[in-house]
Design an enzyme around this catalytic site. Structure first.
Site, short mmCIF file in Angstrom:
data_model
loop_
_atom_site.label_atom_id
_atom_site.label_comp_id
_atom_site.label_asym_id
_atom_site.label_seq_id
_atom_site.Cartn_x
_atom_site.Cartn_y
_atom_site.Cartn_z
N HIS A 118 0.84 -1.20 0.00
CA HIS A 118 0.00 0.00 0.00
C HIS A 118 0.87 1.25 0.00
CE1 HIS A 118 0.84 -0.64 4.32
NE2 HIS A 118 0.91 0.69 4.34
N SER A 120 1.04 4.71 1.95
CA SER A 120 0.51 5.35 3.16
C SER A 120 0.18 6.81 2.90
CB SER A 120 1.52 5.26 4.31
OG SER A 120 1.73 3.91 4.68
N TYR A 200 3.92 13.31 7.24
CA TYR A 200 5.22 13.96 7.17
C TYR A 200 5.14 15.27 6.36
CZ TYR A 200 6.49 9.31 8.69
OH TYR A 200 6.55 8.12 9.40
N PRO A 203 6.49 14.71 2.36
CA PRO A 203 6.38 13.25 2.22
C PRO A 203 7.05 12.70 0.98
CG PRO A 203 4.30 14.31 1.64
CD PRO A 203 5.19 15.38 2.19
N SER A 204 7.64 11.53 1.12
CA SER A 204 8.17 10.77 -0.01
C SER A 204 7.22 9.60 -0.23
CB SER A 204 9.59 10.27 0.30
OG SER A 204 10.06 9.44 -0.73
N PHE A 205 6.24 9.80 -1.09
CA PHE A 205 5.23 8.76 -1.30
C PHE A 205 5.87 7.53 -1.96
CE2 PHE A 205 2.71 12.74 -1.42
CZ PHE A 205 1.89 12.48 -0.34
N HIS A 206 5.58 6.37 -1.40
CA HIS A 206 6.17 5.14 -1.90
C HIS A 206 5.36 3.94 -1.43
CE1 HIS A 206 7.71 5.46 2.20
NE2 HIS A 206 7.82 4.14 2.19
N SER A 208 6.20 0.35 0.26
CA SER A 208 7.19 -0.56 0.83
C SER A 208 6.89 -1.99 0.38
CB SER A 208 7.16 -0.49 2.36
OG SER A 208 7.57 0.78 2.81
#
Length: 264
Positions: A118, A120, A200, A203-206, A208
């Site tokens: 997913h 976040s 954050y 944010p660094s959308f990613h 995992s």
């Protein structure tokens, strides 16, 4: 994420003391009295040691029960760990990528696949049970004006949690960042109503895909060029797989409950 204090199972209560016989079988009605009291003495069974110092709210977190992971916050009854995300269903290309990177990282790093994939959109926060319904309604109100949009995945990147207890390999977002940022801003408004921490700041959308215990950023960053080379190759080989997400709804995970927040 609980037992109650033990009560005595046997307690002898006394009545009037008498040595007189009563009709029928001979039954002793004697009671033992304390020498300095007019009340009968109370004889209790000893409380088992495992219960004697137990509080119903006591909870001991054992990392061995969940692969060595450590809680970011203490467990408390009535608290529900919660977050909002965009779910992703794994395909063959992603599974092959996971198998490949496990062969690249140093042998002493035990890399594990993430349980669910997913992106976040909030931190994991704590909701009280009585907040769940109004919080869900608030989120739905804040995001109902957003249109469906597309997210495209880019390169692999290494991340570490704030406590430095786990390191992750994720795939960062190549496009769709602006839409994600606007949604996060609205979710932050909903979180603020319950004095919960926002996402954050930058944010660094990613997404995992794998993790290991401890801070292993240095070792995994050394492997990134080879990992990204494999990722590009797999994207070409598995070009029929979806290395993107068409976002139609957000998913809220609140304890063991799930809620869908549909976009228009």
């Amino acid at each position: 994420m609980f037992g109650k204090g033990s009560l005595s199972l046997l307690e002898e209560y006394g009545g009037d003391s008498s040595d007189e016989e009563v009709p029928g079988p001979r039954v002793s009605v004697k009671r033992t009295y304390d020498s300095d009291s007019s009340y009968p003495s109370k004889r209790r069974l000893p409380v088992p040691s495992q219960f004697s110092n137990k509080n119903e709210n006591d909870y001991v977190d054992d990392p061995l029960l969940h692969e060595g992971r450590v809680r970011s916050f203490a467990h408390e009854r009535g608290n529900w760990p919660s977050y909002i995300c965009i779910p992703f269903e794994a395909h063959m290309g992603l599974q092959n990528f996971l198998l490949a990177i496990k062969k690249i990282v140093p042998e002493y790093i035990e890399l594990k696949q993430c349980n669910d994939f997913h992106i976040s959109l909030t931190k994991t926060v704590i909701l009280r049970y009585i907040w769940i319904t109004p919080f869900v309604q608030s989120v739905q109100e804040y995001i109902k004006c957003f249109n469906k949009f597309m997210i495209v995945f880019g390169n692999a990147k290494v991340y570490c949690n704030e406590e430095k207890t786990r390191t992750f390999i994720g795939i960062e977002i190549k496009s769709g960042y602006d839409s994600l940022l606007k949604i996060v801003e609205n979710l932050n408004h909903s979180l603020s109503e319950y004095k919960l921490p926002p996402f954050y700041e930058d944010p660094s959308f990613h997404m995992s895909i794998a993790w290991c215990l401890g801070d292993r950023q240095s070792e995994l960053n050394d492997c990134l060029p080879e990992i990204n080379s494999i990722l590009e190759t797999l994207k070409e080989i598995h070009n029929d797989d979806n290395w993107y997400i068409f976002v139609e709804y957000l998913l809220g995970k609140i304890g063991n409950k799930q809620f869908q927040f549909h976009l228009r």
